[in-house]
Scaffold this active site. Structure first.
Site, PDB file in Angstrom:
ATOM      1  N   GLY A 128       0.839  -1.190   0.000  1.00 47.11           N
ATOM      2  CA  GLY A 128       0.000   0.000   0.000  1.00 47.11           C
ATOM      3  C   GLY A 128       0.873   1.237   0.000  1.00 47.11           C
ATOM      4  O   GLY A 128       1.437   1.625  -1.016  1.00 47.11           O
ATOM      5  N   GLY A 130       3.577   1.316   1.877  1.00 53.05           N
ATOM      6  CA  GLY A 130       4.936   0.854   2.141  1.00 53.05           C
ATOM      7  C   GLY A 130       5.509   1.307   3.466  1.00 53.05           C
ATOM      8  O   GLY A 130       6.725   1.358   3.634  1.00 53.05           O
ATOM      9  N   THR A 259      -1.654 -11.970   3.310  1.00 58.34           N
ATOM     10  CA  THR A 259      -1.332 -13.386   3.136  1.00 58.34           C
ATOM     11  C   THR A 259      -2.562 -14.242   2.833  1.00 58.34           C
ATOM     12  O   THR A 259      -2.430 -15.395   2.443  1.00 58.34           O
ATOM     13  CB  THR A 259      -0.598 -13.923   4.383  1.00 58.34           C
ATOM     14  OG1 THR A 259       0.025 -15.159   4.069  1.00 58.34           O
ATOM     15  CG2 THR A 259      -1.549 -14.127   5.552  1.00 58.34           C
ATOM     16  N   GLY A 261      -5.408 -12.612   1.144  1.00 58.28           N
ATOM     17  CA  GLY A 261      -6.146 -11.939   0.092  1.00 58.28           C
ATOM     18  C   GLY A 261      -5.717 -10.494  -0.036  1.00 58.28           C
ATOM     19  O   GLY A 261      -4.964  -9.971   0.788  1.00 58.28           O
ATOM     20  N   TYR A 441       4.501   2.328  24.522  1.00 52.15           N
ATOM     21  CA  TYR A 441       5.268   2.454  23.285  1.00 52.15           C
ATOM     22  C   TYR A 441       6.680   2.894  23.681  1.00 52.15           C
ATOM     23  O   TYR A 441       6.873   3.987  24.213  1.00 52.15           O
ATOM     24  CB  TYR A 441       4.612   3.501  22.391  1.00 52.15           C
ATOM     25  CG  TYR A 441       5.120   3.601  20.975  1.00 52.15           C
ATOM     26  CD1 TYR A 441       4.355   3.144  19.916  1.00 52.15           C
ATOM     27  CD2 TYR A 441       6.349   4.190  20.692  1.00 52.15           C
ATOM     28  CE1 TYR A 441       4.786   3.264  18.608  1.00 52.15           C
ATOM     29  CE2 TYR A 441       6.804   4.314  19.391  1.00 52.15           C
ATOM     30  CZ  TYR A 441       6.019   3.849  18.345  1.00 52.15           C
ATOM     31  OH  TYR A 441       6.456   3.974  17.051  1.00 52.15           O
TER      32      TYR A 441
END
Length: 521
Positions: A128, A130, A259, A261, A441
């Site tokens: 998409g 990337g 993976t 579709g 995070y």
């Protein structure tokens, strides 16, 4: 090149090429981090697109017009945009770039590419924006492969103003999506850090998390239905607000990372754009008190849009708060009603746990927001300076957080010292909070070693991943599994579910060509 702006994406680093940190900016960055990490005084030059070996694939006439094999297209689609990816591209290390990059403009073209690839046994990696930071778009097999760039499938096809939903094509970038909804006074309200360079289909494929701290923040919560192309056929789920009819088809495709579709479009819930906002920043001299305050707010039912806790080091580096205290950035918004009373109640809860409002709250919030938006560009600048930067995110229960936090900080710092001789710096912030736990995070900065950056990154990743798994955290809250998280995801995933997933993969992708090595070994 963006047709809308005329600007060019960086082929090796984050975002727009003209926004990359230049030499002068890198010098300023060096002065900023030099007191904390040893630097060697070198600055890696911005690379030119390297020469690549000839493509090993020749597409048939039916799809040849969709495909490119020039060096720039292939190099830009070789990796995602994790530090590990950026530093390899920075040094021209492309072990196995794609042989072809296909650019379908409609679903029929996607079907044609998958039909040929399945017959020829050619791995296809959907791409998409990337922006994967977990090896999600990098094929690590040894043979030829094709990168399927889906950004040609873009645009908002339909807006249902009555039901407040929009039909969005999978390759639509975040800003284009919001621009299309703005005339209706609507928003998807999904803003991951990668928003400007990631796509709607990519969000669905990776179960992306948005910027908002509570409420509907995961893309999962915003999906009404999806359309997915597989080698076994096209799947279209029923568009309804909710259903109890068996296991959810959409849940099958969400998080499948290409993976199972290729997501071509989907209906998503949209909402009115907010017009009421209120926010502040609070200071906590004791970090544990700040954590308790955030838990109280998360369990109060107030549902703030922003509830971002910055530990002392994160507050200093990201918001220029140099007094050694933590900062809580708190905000509320609504399209329907004023939110001042909600903010006041949340502030009261924080005061009960030792928090005090800052007089310069707007400045603190603004500084951190600027740092947040520019962080990927700064990361690339640090890579040029030889600094190793990595992030780890997870989610855990409130009961598990203290031990998990201590373990990750210790493990990452120790791994940095073992690899470089200097302890790594570790910061922590909460990106999302739930009544039953936070999503911490972590950002890690380590002294680099020219030529050894990837090995240092791998050691940091291993140490932090092991610490997270050992202390009850998920290996990823919103960055997806990809290839980098697969060892821990394999341990986290129940074995009966793994059996079902492998069977599903065989059923919808009999030739095994869709993004091999992601989610499943």
């Amino acid at each position: 090149m963006s047709e809308a702006t005329g600007r060019e994406r960086s082929w090796w680093g984050w975002g727009w090429a003209d926004e990359a940190v230049d030499a002068e900016g890198c010098a300023k960055l060096a002065r900023r981090v030099g007191p904390f990490l040893p630097l060697d005084g070198e600055l890696t030059p911005v690379p030119a697109v390297p020469e690549l070996p000839p493509s090993r694939l020749r597409p048939p006439a039916a799809i040849a017009a969709l495909c490119r094999d020039d060096a720039r297209s292939r190099a830009a689609h070789a990796y995602g945009r994790a530090y590990r990816d950026v530093v390899r591209l920075l040094h021209g290390v492309l072990d196995n770039p794609p042989d072809l990059v296909a650019y379908p403009q409609d679903e029929a073209a996607v079907i044609a590419v998958l039909d040929w690839a399945s017959d020829a046994g050619v791995p296809v990696v959907p791409f998409g924006g990337g922006t994967s930071v977990v090896g999600g778009v990098e094929y690590r097999g040894g043979g030829p492969w094709l990168s399927l760039d889906l950004t040609g499938l873009s645009g908002v096809v339909e807006v249902d103003e009555v039901s407040r939903a929009a039909l969005i094509r999978g390759g639509t970038f975040g800003p284009d999506l919001e621009d299309a909804l703005r005339p209706y006074g609507l928003t998807l309200r999904h803003f991951p850090q990668s928003f400007a360079f990631s796509t709607f289909g990519g969000w669905l494929a990776t179960r992306a998390g948005g910027h908002y701290a509570t409420g509907y923040t995961h893309i999962d919560d915003l999906v009404e239905s999806m359309r997915v192309v597989t080698p076994a056929g096209v799947a279209q789920s029923l568009r309804v607000p909710a259903s109890g009819a068996g296991p959810s088809p959409d849940r099958f495709w969400l998080g499948s990372e290409g993976t199972l579709g290729v997501i071509t479009e989907g209906w998503a819930r949209v909402q009115q754009r907010p017009s009421f906002r209120a926010g502040t920043a609070l200071r906590f001299s004791v970090y544990a008190d700040a954590v308790h305050a955030v838990r109280a707010v998360a369990q109060s039912g107030l549902r703030p849009a922003n509830c971002r806790l910055l530990d002392p080091l994160e507050a200093m580096l990201g918001a220029a708060a140099a007094d050694g205290s933590s900062r809580l950035l708190l905000g509320f918004e609504s399209a329907d009603h004023p939110v001042d009373a909600l903010l006041a109640r949340a502030v009261q809860l924080c005061r009960e746990h030792g928090g005090t409002e800052e007089d310069t709250a707007r400045d603190t919030t603004g500084r951190w927001r600027d740092t947040f938006v520019g962080a990927p560009y700064l990361r690339d600048g640090l890579a040029r300076l030889g600094v190793v930067v990595e992030t780890f995110e997870t989610a855990c229960t409130w009961a598990a957080f203290e031990a998990l936090h201590a373990a990750v900080v210790t493990a990452a710092a120790s791994a940095g010292e073992a690899e470089t001789g200097s302890p790594a710096l570790v910061t922590c912030r909460f990106t999302h909070v739930y009544p039953d736990g936070p999503a911490p995070y972590f950002t890690v900065y380590a002294a680099g070693r020219r030529g050894g950056e990837v090995a240092i990154w791998d050691a940091l990743k291993q140490a932090a991943g092991d610490a997270i798994a050992a202390h009850g955290g998920t290996i990823t809250h919103h960055h997806a599994v990809g290839r980098d998280h697969l060892p821990w995801y394999t341990r986290q995933r129940p074995e009966p579910f793994a059996l079902a997933l492998r069977a599903a993969k065989s059923a919808v992708d009999p030739a095994g060509v869709l993004n091999p090595g992601v989610v499943l070994p």
